[in-house]
Design a protein around this motif. Structure first.
Motif, PDB file in Angstrom:
ATOM      1  N   ASP A   1       0.917  -1.282  -0.096  1.00 19.08           N
ATOM      2  CA  ASP A   1       0.062  -0.122  -0.217  1.00 19.08           C
ATOM      3  C   ASP A   1       0.946   1.380  -0.009  1.00 19.08           C
ATOM      4  N   ALA A   2       0.670   1.920  -0.956  1.00 18.75           N
ATOM      5  CA  ALA A   2       1.467   3.424  -1.023  1.00 18.75           C
ATOM      6  C   ALA A   2       1.290   4.541   0.349  1.00 18.75           C
ATOM      7  N   ASP A   3       0.288   3.950   0.826  1.00 20.44           N
ATOM      8  CA  ASP A   3      -0.052   4.915   2.285  1.00 20.44           C
ATOM      9  C   ASP A   3       0.538   4.076   3.401  1.00 20.44           C
ATOM     10  N   ALA A   4       1.231   2.877   3.279  1.00 20.17           N
ATOM     11  CA  ALA A   4       1.775   2.483   4.424  1.00 20.17           C
ATOM     12  C   ALA A   4       2.823   3.470   5.229  1.00 20.17           C
ATOM     13  N   PRO A   5       2.923   3.064   6.455  1.00 21.59           N
ATOM     14  CA  PRO A   5       4.173   3.753   7.117  1.00 21.59           C
ATOM     15  C   PRO A   5       5.407   3.503   6.497  1.00 21.59           C
TER      16      PRO A   5
END
Length: 399
Positions: free
Chosen positions: A121-125
């Motif tokens: 996921d591109a929004d992962a930390p």
């Protein structure tokens, strides 16, 4: 009496608080000093049995080669690359000992928590944010991927400046030609080329391509472990192809003289790039699905199509690209790529220091020559694979 007791209690409490604060500061200091190096040692290992000593013929041939490696990531780590280290894979002394004539230094700007080769996921930390803080990078790098590029580019420039001529950063085809004229007189020199892993580093702005070019970047991977505003990743959640911005980026890269790197790109991205590319494209570090099935390797059709652009596939030295890490495993992948695409389109793409375990570091490349001889490659073919193919393509794509 009660007041005196309260004062003593207050003093004792203050001492406890001071001790706690001091302990926390010591823990924080230890994190800044020791954690980055511990991560480096943990993630960039040499494992397994040592390769057999190369034959006399392999050693002699190796000494005459212009070795080029299309991908390594030592700039990410808290390591003085001017000094030799007993861990990791690459530093300047080991490059010189390993007879490496040209090394492409990758720049990493994002790594999602839980990173894997299937779906991220591109929004992962982001782990590089933590690395930037722990390694005391400039504060701007903590929030900006572009600033991370500029910081790591400066690191390479600074290394070259204090290398006493042992490292030259290449910006143009003329630089490359001049370097090899110099190296003919003094083999104890190495050329460095800057590459980026993932066009998310452009932060969605075409004009940032000019900024990374001015910083010295001459190869750009369109994707890394996540999909971005330019292209889809083989490990992205959506695995889309080139976006409209991506098409502009590819066109401008070719105009500027930045090689298009399809390592980590989704199949859709590869198809889209091959449909519009006018210059040779590269896969800086990858492999073949026919040898090692998986998301980090290329189909036969893509291997042939990349070769048709005049480009090269850099064979990785790690498990996910060669289904093994020994020189024999690497040589098996190289032979298969030769048989499929032609020997002129195969190169080395180690991924040294890319958070991978390998069976040897950059001083062990003569063992690959020995393994290629065992696979039946002729000396002239080995010369091409070990460096000349990569140098040819860089000579064509550099400004």
């Amino acid at each position: 009496m009660i007041r005196a007791s309260h004062r003593r209690s207050g003093i004792a409490l203050s001492r406890v608080l001071l001790a706690v604060v001091a302990s926390l500061l010591l823990i924080l200091l230890a994190a800044f000093v020791f954690v980055p190096r511990a991560l480096d040692r943990r993630l960039n290992r040499v494992v397994g049995a040592a390769a057999p000593e190369p034959s006399s013929h392999a050693r002699t041939l190796f000494a005459s080669l212009r070795v080029a490696d299309l991908h390594a990531d030592p700039l990410l780590w808290d390591r003085d690359l001017g000094e030799r280290h007993p861990y990791g894979h690459v530093d300047l002394p080991r490059l010189l000992e390993g007879n490496v004539a040209l090394q492409v230094f990758g720049i990493v700007t994002q790594a999602p928590l839980g990173q894997n080769f299937e779906s991220n996921d591109a929004d992962a930390p982001d782990l590089i944010t933590l690395v930037a803080a722990l390694e005391r990078w400039p504060r701007a790098t903590w929030t900006s991927k572009l600033e991370r590029v500029l910081h790591q580019a400066r690191r390479l420039d600074e290394l070259a400046a204090r290398s006493e001529g042992r490292l030259t950063v290449i910006h143009s085809a003329a630089d490359l030609h001049a370097f090899f004229a110099k190296r003919a007189e003094n083999p104890q020199t190495v050329a460095g080329v800057l590459g980026i892993e993932g066009a998310h580093a452009l932060e969605g702005k075409l004009e940032n391509l000019e900024r990374v070019f001015d910083a010295g970047v001459r190869m750009l991977g369109l994707a890394h472990f996540v999909d971005n505003e330019v292209a889809g990743s083989s490990a992205g959640a959506g695995k889309h192809g080139l976006t409209p911005l991506g098409r502009e980026v590819v066109r401008r890269m070719e105009e500027l003289g930045i090689a298009v790197d399809l390592a980590h790109a989704s199949p859709a991205t590869i198809d889209d790039v091959l449909a519009i590319a006018r210059e040779p494209v590269v896969v800086s570090h990858g492999g073949l699905q026919s040898v090692c099935p998986g998301p980090r390797t290329l189909s036969d059709a893509h291997v042939r199509a990349i070769a048709a652009t005049g480009g090269v596939i850099g064979i990785g030295f790690f498990q996910e690209t060669s289904c093994g890490t020994s020189p024999a495993d690497v040589a098996r992948s190289i032979r298969a790529a030769r048989d499929l695409a032609g020997v002129e389109h195969v190169a080395l793409g180690s991924d040294f220091d890319g958070a991978v375990s390998t069976a040897f570091d950059t001083t062990g490349l003569a063992a690959v020559v020995d393994a290629l001889q065992t696979e039946g490659l002729r000396d002239d073919e080995i010369r091409l694979v070990m460096g000349e193919n990569a140098l040819r393509v860089l000579g064509q794509t550099l400004p």
